[in-house]
Design a protein around this motif. Structure first.
Motif, PDB file in Angstrom:
ATOM      1  N   GLU A 126       4.383 -14.711  17.439  1.00  0.00           N
ATOM      2  CA  GLU A 126       4.420 -14.104  16.112  1.00  0.00           C
ATOM      3  C   GLU A 126       3.014 -13.748  15.654  1.00  0.00           C
ATOM      4  OE1 GLU A 126       5.968 -15.161  11.559  1.00  0.00           O
ATOM      5  OE2 GLU A 126       6.456 -16.478  13.249  1.00  0.00           O
ATOM      6  N   GLY A 127       2.824 -12.514  15.233  1.00  0.00           N
ATOM      7  CA  GLY A 127       1.516 -12.060  14.784  1.00  0.00           C
ATOM      8  C   GLY A 127       0.636 -11.485  15.872  1.00  0.00           C
ATOM      9  N   SER A 128       1.132 -11.469  17.113  1.00  0.00           N
ATOM     10  CA  SER A 128       0.299 -11.040  18.234  1.00  0.00           C
ATOM     11  C   SER A 128      -0.034  -9.548  18.198  1.00  0.00           C
ATOM     12  CB  SER A 128       0.977 -11.383  19.570  1.00  0.00           C
ATOM     13  OG  SER A 128       2.271 -10.798  19.649  1.00  0.00           O
ATOM     14  N   VAL A 129       0.850  -8.712  17.642  1.00  0.00           N
ATOM     15  CA  VAL A 129       0.564  -7.279  17.568  1.00  0.00           C
ATOM     16  C   VAL A 129       0.661  -6.721  16.149  1.00  0.00           C
ATOM     17  CG1 VAL A 129       1.442  -6.975  19.916  1.00  0.00           C
ATOM     18  CG2 VAL A 129       2.940  -6.480  17.985  1.00  0.00           C
ATOM     19  N   GLN A 130       1.179  -7.508  15.229  1.00  0.00           N
ATOM     20  CA  GLN A 130       1.393  -7.029  13.859  1.00  0.00           C
ATOM     21  C   GLN A 130       0.107  -6.538  13.212  1.00  0.00           C
ATOM     22  OE1 GLN A 130       3.410  -9.841  11.263  1.00  0.00           O
ATOM     23  NE2 GLN A 130       2.471  -8.917   9.456  1.00  0.00           N
ATOM     24  N   HIS A 131      -1.026  -7.139  13.589  1.00  0.00           N
ATOM     25  CA  HIS A 131      -2.302  -6.760  12.979  1.00  0.00           C
ATOM     26  C   HIS A 131      -2.672  -5.308  13.264  1.00  0.00           C
ATOM     27  CE1 HIS A 131      -4.247  -6.939  16.944  1.00  0.00           C
ATOM     28  NE2 HIS A 131      -3.494  -7.998  17.152  1.00  0.00           N
ATOM     29  N   GLY A 132      -2.056  -4.706  14.281  1.00  0.00           N
ATOM     30  CA  GLY A 132      -2.337  -3.317  14.618  1.00  0.00           C
ATOM     31  C   GLY A 132      -1.440  -2.322  13.898  1.00  0.00           C
ATOM     32  N   PHE A 133      -0.627  -2.818  12.972  1.00  0.00           N
ATOM     33  CA  PHE A 133       0.304  -1.971  12.233  1.00  0.00           C
ATOM     34  C   PHE A 133       0.138  -2.180  10.735  1.00  0.00           C
ATOM     35  CE2 PHE A 133       2.112  -2.508  16.377  1.00  0.00           C
ATOM     36  CZ  PHE A 133       2.879  -1.378  16.641  1.00  0.00           C
ATOM     37  N   GLU A 134       0.628  -1.211   9.977  1.00  0.00           N
ATOM     38  CA  GLU A 134       0.639  -1.316   8.519  1.00  0.00           C
ATOM     39  C   GLU A 134       2.077  -1.196   8.047  1.00  0.00           C
ATOM     40  OE1 GLU A 134      -1.617   0.662   4.624  1.00  0.00           O
ATOM     41  OE2 GLU A 134      -1.830   1.558   6.611  1.00  0.00           O
ATOM     42  N   ARG A 135       2.484  -2.066   7.134  1.00  0.00           N
ATOM     43  CA  ARG A 135       3.844  -2.034   6.596  1.00  0.00           C
ATOM     44  C   ARG A 135       3.887  -1.004   5.477  1.00  0.00           C
ATOM     45  NH1 ARG A 135       8.852  -2.910   8.459  1.00  0.00           N
ATOM     46  NH2 ARG A 135      10.131  -4.350   7.203  1.00  0.00           N
ATOM     47  N   LEU A 136       4.653   0.071   5.678  1.00  0.00           N
ATOM     48  CA  LEU A 136       4.715   1.170   4.727  1.00  0.00           C
ATOM     49  C   LEU A 136       6.156   1.621   4.528  1.00  0.00           C
ATOM     50  CD1 LEU A 136       1.768   3.402   6.044  1.00  0.00           C
ATOM     51  CD2 LEU A 136       1.742   1.948   4.009  1.00  0.00           C
ATOM     52  N   GLY A 137       6.369   2.413   3.492  1.00  0.00           N
ATOM     53  CA  GLY A 137       7.658   3.050   3.281  1.00  0.00           C
ATOM     54  C   GLY A 137       7.671   4.391   3.987  1.00  0.00           C
ATOM     55  N   ASP A 178       6.575   0.678  -3.201  1.00  0.00           N
ATOM     56  CA  ASP A 178       6.881   1.890  -3.952  1.00  0.00           C
ATOM     57  C   ASP A 178       8.006   2.710  -3.324  1.00  0.00           C
ATOM     58  OD1 ASP A 178       4.809   1.204  -5.635  1.00  0.00           O
ATOM     59  OD2 ASP A 178       3.347   2.548  -4.686  1.00  0.00           O
ATOM     60  N   LEU A 179       8.495   2.296  -2.165  1.00  0.00           N
ATOM     61  CA  LEU A 179       9.443   3.115  -1.418  1.00  0.00           C
ATOM     62  C   LEU A 179      10.671   3.501  -2.246  1.00  0.00           C
ATOM     63  CD1 LEU A 179      10.448   4.485   1.146  1.00  0.00           C
ATOM     64  CD2 LEU A 179      11.297   2.257   1.934  1.00  0.00           C
ATOM     65  N   HIS A 180      11.281   2.522  -2.881  1.00  0.00           N
ATOM     66  CA  HIS A 180      12.512   2.792  -3.636  1.00  0.00           C
ATOM     67  C   HIS A 180      12.278   3.818  -4.734  1.00  0.00           C
ATOM     68  CE1 HIS A 180      16.230   2.225  -5.797  1.00  0.00           C
ATOM     69  NE2 HIS A 180      15.598   1.780  -6.862  1.00  0.00           N
ATOM     70  N   GLN A 181      11.213   3.651  -5.509  1.00  0.00           N
ATOM     71  CA  GLN A 181      10.945   4.548  -6.626  1.00  0.00           C
ATOM     72  C   GLN A 181      10.572   5.947  -6.140  1.00  0.00           C
ATOM     73  OE1 GLN A 181      11.408   3.789 -10.019  1.00  0.00           O
ATOM     74  NE2 GLN A 181      11.330   6.027  -9.982  1.00  0.00           N
ATOM     75  N   VAL A 182       9.714   6.028  -5.115  1.00  0.00           N
ATOM     76  CA  VAL A 182       9.307   7.336  -4.592  1.00  0.00           C
ATOM     77  C   VAL A 182      10.509   8.080  -4.021  1.00  0.00           C
ATOM     78  CG1 VAL A 182       7.897   8.530  -2.869  1.00  0.00           C
ATOM     79  CG2 VAL A 182       6.933   6.613  -4.131  1.00  0.00           C
ATOM     80  N   ALA A 183      11.351   7.357  -3.279  1.00  0.00           N
ATOM     81  CA  ALA A 183      12.543   7.981  -2.695  1.00  0.00           C
ATOM     82  C   ALA A 183      13.477   8.492  -3.789  1.00  0.00           C
ATOM     83  CB  ALA A 183      13.271   6.980  -1.800  1.00  0.00           C
ATOM     84  N   THR A 184      13.617   7.721  -4.868  1.00  0.00           N
ATOM     85  CA  THR A 184      14.469   8.124  -5.988  1.00  0.00           C
ATOM     86  C   THR A 184      13.934   9.385  -6.657  1.00  0.00           C
ATOM     87  OG1 THR A 184      15.145   5.831  -6.409  1.00  0.00           O
ATOM     88  CG2 THR A 184      15.434   7.405  -8.206  1.00  0.00           C
ATOM     89  N   ASP A 185      12.615   9.436  -6.864  1.00  0.00           N
ATOM     90  CA  ASP A 185      12.009  10.604  -7.502  1.00  0.00           C
ATOM     91  C   ASP A 185      12.087  11.834  -6.608  1.00  0.00           C
ATOM     92  OD1 ASP A 185      11.428   9.037  -9.668  1.00  0.00           O
ATOM     93  OD2 ASP A 185       9.315   8.736  -9.161  1.00  0.00           O
ATOM     94  N   LEU A 186      11.883  11.644  -5.314  1.00  0.00           N
ATOM     95  CA  LEU A 186      11.946  12.774  -4.392  1.00  0.00           C
ATOM     96  C   LEU A 186      13.363  13.331  -4.278  1.00  0.00           C
ATOM     97  CD1 LEU A 186       9.587  11.700  -1.460  1.00  0.00           C
ATOM     98  CD2 LEU A 186       9.294  13.630  -3.015  1.00  0.00           C
TER      99      LEU A 186
END
Length: 247
Positions: A126-137, A178-186
């Motif tokens: 756990e955590g071995s590759v996660q540092h190379g990614f960003e959690r985004l919407g 912000d994913l939920h709000q941005v998706a709703t507005d879009l």
């Protein structure tokens, strides 16, 4: 803000596969049930449930199936699923994140580990590759929704962080919260999106040659075919030329 998505071809390939898999609705239903159980059974009051329902609608899942999945959350005899994330290394130095919903951690861990070991990879800690990614919407629209300028303007007004437009369509990135709000507005300005979900976006990508890509795609296919696996993310890039040789 605009540019070529380095793993757009992979996401499109995966999308095409998803539609062909007989267990796609089962996976979508599982996510809906888990989301409804974790919060309110009303999509308007539960952002995660709304995202799950939107994803199901994007795959033309019948309304009756969606409602049954929501109702299942309140059933006393229903299965209890938990979220599990696995991280590992694929061929060619690629990094892979596997998200699963399971009612048996041992079964799922064994299946994921076997998939990696038989297809040129190995499961990490756990955590071995996660540092190379960003959690985004992640929000996706087809090219037919409009040109880049129109989508860019709508995305900026909705509070998105980035947009990538190609001939295939538009990929819009947001902060995870912000994913939920941005998706709703879009949705108000561009209509319903093809895809709305939380994603793991790689900070850097690795180019795959034909041999590595072939083995990597077998690994992804094996993981995708597992009923417990919901999503597979990676930091790999496969050029159109290599993809053409593999098709």
């Amino acid at each position: 803000m605009a540019g070529h998505s380095k793993f757009k071809n992979i996401m499109h390939r995966k999308g095409a596969q998803d539609k062909k898999r007989s267990n796609l609705f089962s996976k979508l239903s599982r996510e809906i049930t888990v989301a409804a159980k974790m919060g309110m059974p009303d999509p308007d009051m539960n952002p995660r449930l709304r995202l799950a329902v939107n994803a199901a609608k994007a795959q033309s899942m019948p309304k009756d199936n969606i409602q049954r999945a929501i109702d299942k959350a309140s059933a006393t005899d229903g299965e209890n699923y938990e979220e599990v994330r696995y991280e590992g290394y694929g061929p060619g130095g690629s990094a892979i994140i596997v998200e699963a919903l399971t009612d048996n951690r041992n079964r799922t861990a064994t299946a994921v580990r076997t998939a990696f070991s038989k297809n040129g990879g190995n499961l990490g800690t756990e955590g071995s590759v996660q540092h190379g990614f960003e959690r985004l919407g992640l929000i996706e629209y087809p090219a037919s929704v409009g040109d880049e300028e129109k989508v860019l303007e709508a995305a900026m007004e909705a509070g998105a962080e980035d947009i990538e437009s190609t001939d295939d369509g538009h990929t819009i990135w947001t902060a995870a919260d912000d994913l939920h709000q941005v998706a709703t507005d879009l949705e108000k300005s561009l209509g319903e999106a093809e895809n709305v979900k939380l994603a793991w976006k790689p900070n850097l990508t690795v180019d795959m040659d034909e041999k590595g890509a072939s083995t990597l795609l077998k690994l992804i296919d094996t993981l995708d075919d597992d009923d417990d696996v919901q999503t597979v993310w990676g930091n790999y890039e496969i050029s159109d030329e290599v993809m053409a040789k593999l098709d």
